[in-house]
Write a protein that holds these residues in place. Sequence first.
Motif, PDB file in Angstrom:
ATOM      1  N   LYS A   1     -13.629  -6.931  -5.015  1.00  0.00           N
ATOM      2  CA  LYS A   1     -13.054  -6.558  -3.710  1.00  0.00           C
ATOM      3  C   LYS A   1     -11.902  -7.504  -3.405  1.00  0.00           C
ATOM      4  N   PRO A   2     -10.684  -6.994  -3.324  1.00  0.00           N
ATOM      5  CA  PRO A   2      -9.549  -7.876  -3.032  1.00  0.00           C
ATOM      6  C   PRO A   2      -9.656  -8.477  -1.626  1.00  0.00           C
ATOM      7  N   VAL A   3      -9.463  -9.780  -1.558  1.00  0.00           N
ATOM      8  CA  VAL A   3      -9.457 -10.452  -0.258  1.00  0.00           C
ATOM      9  C   VAL A   3      -8.218 -11.337  -0.179  1.00  0.00           C
ATOM     10  N   VAL A   4      -7.443 -11.188   0.868  1.00  0.00           N
ATOM     11  CA  VAL A   4      -6.318 -12.096   1.109  1.00  0.00           C
ATOM     12  C   VAL A   4      -6.549 -12.753   2.462  1.00  0.00           C
ATOM     13  N   GLU A   5      -6.409 -14.054   2.453  1.00  0.00           N
ATOM     14  CA  GLU A   5      -6.813 -14.813   3.616  1.00  0.00           C
ATOM     15  C   GLU A   5      -5.664 -15.706   4.059  1.00  0.00           C
ATOM     16  N   VAL A   6      -5.452 -15.781   5.360  1.00  0.00           N
ATOM     17  CA  VAL A   6      -4.469 -16.735   5.866  1.00  0.00           C
ATOM     18  C   VAL A   6      -5.144 -17.579   6.940  1.00  0.00           C
ATOM     19  N   ALA A   7      -4.913 -18.877   6.846  1.00  0.00           N
ATOM     20  CA  ALA A   7      -5.530 -19.790   7.807  1.00  0.00           C
ATOM     21  C   ALA A   7      -4.493 -20.798   8.265  1.00  0.00           C
ATOM     22  N   THR A   8      -4.639 -21.250   9.495  1.00  0.00           N
ATOM     23  CA  THR A   8      -3.763 -22.317   9.973  1.00  0.00           C
ATOM     24  C   THR A   8      -4.615 -23.471  10.479  1.00  0.00           C
ATOM     25  N   LEU A   9      -3.996 -24.645  10.471  1.00  0.00           N
ATOM     26  CA  LEU A   9      -4.756 -25.845  10.801  1.00  0.00           C
ATOM     27  C   LEU A   9      -3.787 -26.884  11.344  1.00  0.00           C
ATOM     28  N   LEU A  10      -4.236 -27.613  12.349  1.00  0.00           N
ATOM     29  CA  LEU A  10      -3.436 -28.717  12.868  1.00  0.00           C
ATOM     30  C   LEU A  10      -4.035 -29.999  12.326  1.00  0.00           C
ATOM     31  N   LYS A  11      -3.206 -30.763  11.608  1.00  0.00           N
ATOM     32  CA  LYS A  11      -3.782 -31.928  10.945  1.00  0.00           C
ATOM     33  C   LYS A  11      -2.750 -33.042  10.848  1.00  0.00           C
ATOM     34  N   ARG A  12      -3.063 -34.160  11.418  1.00  0.00           N
ATOM     35  CA  ARG A  12      -2.213 -35.361  11.340  1.00  0.00           C
ATOM     36  C   ARG A  12      -0.721 -35.064  11.544  1.00  0.00           C
ATOM     37  N   GLY A  13      -0.418 -34.456  12.682  1.00  0.00           N
ATOM     38  CA  GLY A  13       0.995 -34.226  12.995  1.00  0.00           C
ATOM     39  C   GLY A  13       1.658 -33.157  12.156  1.00  0.00           C
ATOM     40  N   MET A  14       0.855 -32.418  11.400  1.00  0.00           N
ATOM     41  CA  MET A  14       1.416 -31.346  10.579  1.00  0.00           C
ATOM     42  C   MET A  14       0.679 -30.047  10.901  1.00  0.00           C
ATOM     43  N   ILE A  15       1.417 -28.943  10.792  1.00  0.00           N
ATOM     44  CA  ILE A  15       0.737 -27.647  10.818  1.00  0.00           C
ATOM     45  C   ILE A  15       0.605 -27.195   9.373  1.00  0.00           C
ATOM     46  N   GLU A  16      -0.639 -26.882   9.006  1.00  0.00           N
ATOM     47  CA  GLU A  16      -0.870 -26.426   7.632  1.00  0.00           C
ATOM     48  C   GLU A  16      -1.177 -24.944   7.646  1.00  0.00           C
ATOM     49  N   ILE A  17      -0.519 -24.255   6.718  1.00  0.00           N
ATOM     50  CA  ILE A  17      -0.767 -22.816   6.584  1.00  0.00           C
ATOM     51  C   ILE A  17      -1.318 -22.567   5.184  1.00  0.00           C
ATOM     52  N   PHE A  18      -2.486 -21.944   5.120  1.00  0.00           N
ATOM     53  CA  PHE A  18      -3.088 -21.641   3.818  1.00  0.00           C
ATOM     54  C   PHE A  18      -3.001 -20.152   3.558  1.00  0.00           C
ATOM     55  N   VAL A  19      -2.560 -19.806   2.356  1.00  0.00           N
ATOM     56  CA  VAL A  19      -2.558 -18.400   1.958  1.00  0.00           C
ATOM     57  C   VAL A  19      -3.366 -18.312   0.665  1.00  0.00           C
ATOM     58  N   ARG A  20      -4.478 -17.624   0.747  1.00  0.00           N
ATOM     59  CA  ARG A  20      -5.396 -17.617  -0.394  1.00  0.00           C
ATOM     60  C   ARG A  20      -5.720 -16.187  -0.802  1.00  0.00           C
ATOM     61  N   ASP A  21      -5.782 -15.973  -2.105  1.00  0.00           N
ATOM     62  CA  ASP A  21      -6.217 -14.656  -2.586  1.00  0.00           C
ATOM     63  C   ASP A  21      -7.224 -14.846  -3.706  1.00  0.00           C
TER      64      ASP A  21
ATOM     65  N   ARG B   1       0.805  -1.213   0.000  1.00  0.00           N
ATOM     66  CA  ARG B   1       0.000   0.000   0.000  1.00  0.00           C
ATOM     67  C   ARG B   1       0.842   1.268   0.000  1.00  0.00           C
ATOM     68  N   ALA B   2       2.066   1.119   0.495  1.00  0.00           N
ATOM     69  CA  ALA B   2       2.942   2.280   0.462  1.00  0.00           C
ATOM     70  C   ALA B   2       3.291   2.631  -0.979  1.00  0.00           C
ATOM     71  N   LYS B   3       3.304   1.602  -1.835  1.00  0.00           N
ATOM     72  CA  LYS B   3       3.637   1.852  -3.247  1.00  0.00           C
ATOM     73  C   LYS B   3       2.390   2.242  -4.038  1.00  0.00           C
ATOM     74  N   ASP B   4       1.261   1.653  -3.677  1.00  0.00           N
ATOM     75  CA  ASP B   4       0.020   1.914  -4.390  1.00  0.00           C
ATOM     76  C   ASP B   4      -1.007   2.361  -3.357  1.00  0.00           C
ATOM     77  N   LYS B   5      -1.115   3.681  -3.205  1.00  0.00           N
ATOM     78  CA  LYS B   5      -1.926   4.211  -2.100  1.00  0.00           C
ATOM     79  C   LYS B   5      -3.410   3.915  -2.256  1.00  0.00           C
ATOM     80  N   SER B   6      -3.824   3.742  -3.494  1.00  0.00           N
ATOM     81  CA  SER B   6      -5.256   3.529  -3.691  1.00  0.00           C
ATOM     82  C   SER B   6      -5.651   2.086  -3.362  1.00  0.00           C
ATOM     83  N   PHE B   7      -4.629   1.240  -3.173  1.00  0.00           N
ATOM     84  CA  PHE B   7      -4.941  -0.179  -2.989  1.00  0.00           C
ATOM     85  C   PHE B   7      -5.473  -0.457  -1.580  1.00  0.00           C
ATOM     86  N   ASN B   8      -6.502  -1.258  -1.541  1.00  0.00           N
ATOM     87  CA  ASN B   8      -7.084  -1.667  -0.273  1.00  0.00           C
ATOM     88  C   ASN B   8      -7.515  -3.105  -0.401  1.00  0.00           C
ATOM     89  N   ALA B   9      -7.297  -3.873   0.641  1.00  0.00           N
ATOM     90  CA  ALA B   9      -7.758  -5.261   0.573  1.00  0.00           C
ATOM     91  C   ALA B   9      -8.305  -5.667   1.920  1.00  0.00           C
TER      92      ALA B   9
END
Lengths: 439, 127
Positions: free
Chosen positions: A350-370, A295-303
């Motif tokens: 509308k821009p949406v960026v989402e981050v989620a975490t999950l504990l699953k079968r001995g693993m930590i899963e991190i999801f990054v979705r846009d 956003r510092a580079k593109d001031k009009s950007f909002n998500a």
Amino acid sequence: MYFFVYLGAFLLLTRLRTSVKFTELFDKWNMLLRWSAIGVAISFFVFGRIMPDVITPFLGPFILGAIVAYTLKEPDFKPLKGFINTHIPLIVMGFLDAFLDLVAPEFYGEYEDAFQIGVLLAFVWIFARWASTKKQQQELRMMSVKKDELEAIVAERTSELTNQRNELQDLVKELKATQAQLIQSEKMASLGELTAGIAHEIQNPLNFVNNFSEVSAELIEEMEEELAKGDKDEALAIAADIKQNLEKIRHHGKRADGIVKGMLQHSRQSTNVKEPTDVNKLADEYLRLAYHGLRAKDKSFNAELLTRFSENLPTIEVVPQDVGRVLLNLFTNAFYATQQKVKQGDPKFKPVVEVATLLKRGMIEIFVRDNGTGIPEHIKDKIMQPFFTTKPTGEGTGLGLSLSYDIIVKGHNGKIDVQSKEGEYTEFMISLPLSAKNS
Amino acid sequence: MKILVVDDEADVQPLFLQRFRKEIRNQEVEFDFALSGEEALKYLEDKHSEVVLILSDINMPGMSGIELLGHIREDFGDPPPPPVVMMVTAYGDDENYRQAMDKGANDFLTKPLDFDLLKQKLKNLAE
């Protein structure tokens, strides 16, 4: 007839001298051979004149025999052994000739011609052998010349190959250095992207620190006024406010502190030290930094930033700077993708960026979705390759995802996967094993 | 005079309440707060006629202050007088300023807020 024996001795010495010519043995033998040859010639003339009949016929074969016996023992003349040996028949014939002439002159007189032919043949034999030896020697010399040539060629090739190998080794060293530089400059590039975000993130808490401390000073003045008036209750209320403000100052001070520490950690060379890390906190921090960076580079950007963090997440042994870089890359890419889609001009988007975490079968899963532009099918295989980028020249190093892959897969024994539909969404999933044994 | 402050940082609330302590006690001003543009619009549905001044941050997750300004000018301009809107931002650059003014902002303030200046502006507004 003994002339031939002397001649044989003379020629033998001359030839031996010739054979050592142009070799390192020449200095050793030159004078001795030359003077011996001269000596032989002198003996022939001197003794031939003084006592032609008694000693001279014996002396010739004797001299020749001595030379042959001497040279056969000498290791320097070993290659000429065959040729030296050819003189033995002449020695034998010379002695026989002289001996019979002395002992049985009548018998000798009768067969003189035959003996003379024998001596001559023995002499000719030497010549015949000499010619063939010479031919052999020439061939040998030719072969040794060829051998030398071959050896020179082999040496040349070997040195070429050695040079090439050294060059390649240097090149590998250079490439490794360049790689390290690239990794560092990629890190610095991402830090540059972050700087504005970081400045913004620090400015906010600093404003609070300044404001709350200023207002607290005002409150203390007011409190003094109230105390002077004797309004104790109001003074206590103000004191409570001041106390609350001090807590807020401390809170925002710590917030700024945490941001600065995070930035330093990011710019530092990775220590590769794994430490227990709260993945939720790490993801949240970098999400905000990436957002403000863009956003510092593109001031009009909002998500819209969505976080769906699993609350029961244990801490996990990772190198926080490294995993932070991976998350930063993924977030930066996600924001970039939504920003590109905004530029396509759909007013409803509308821009949406989402981050989620999950504990699953001995693993930590991190999801990054846009919900940005997505990844076209035909480049999906290439996105993890080094230097692959869809950004315009100069904007992307093309190393972000490739380094992310290395960090997650090679550094943490984890997995990184992507799902995407062009024009709709992209979702990256990182799995990290819980066990500290991840290599 | 009722003032609505829109900022995603919750701590601006005690800050405003303390900075305007005297004014609030003297009932010169009254503050309400919203943590997002969406919340602000919901608030304005009921109370837009009471609100005299809106102070809104520009950089907020979700609806930005500029978008909020657009909605305010479209939806709540009719019953006069329309609220005075002052935009507040940490990014005090020309582009933000131009956008805010284009959308009909009355003023443009940069963070950190100068509360003395703000008080002066409020006094002018009240007269």
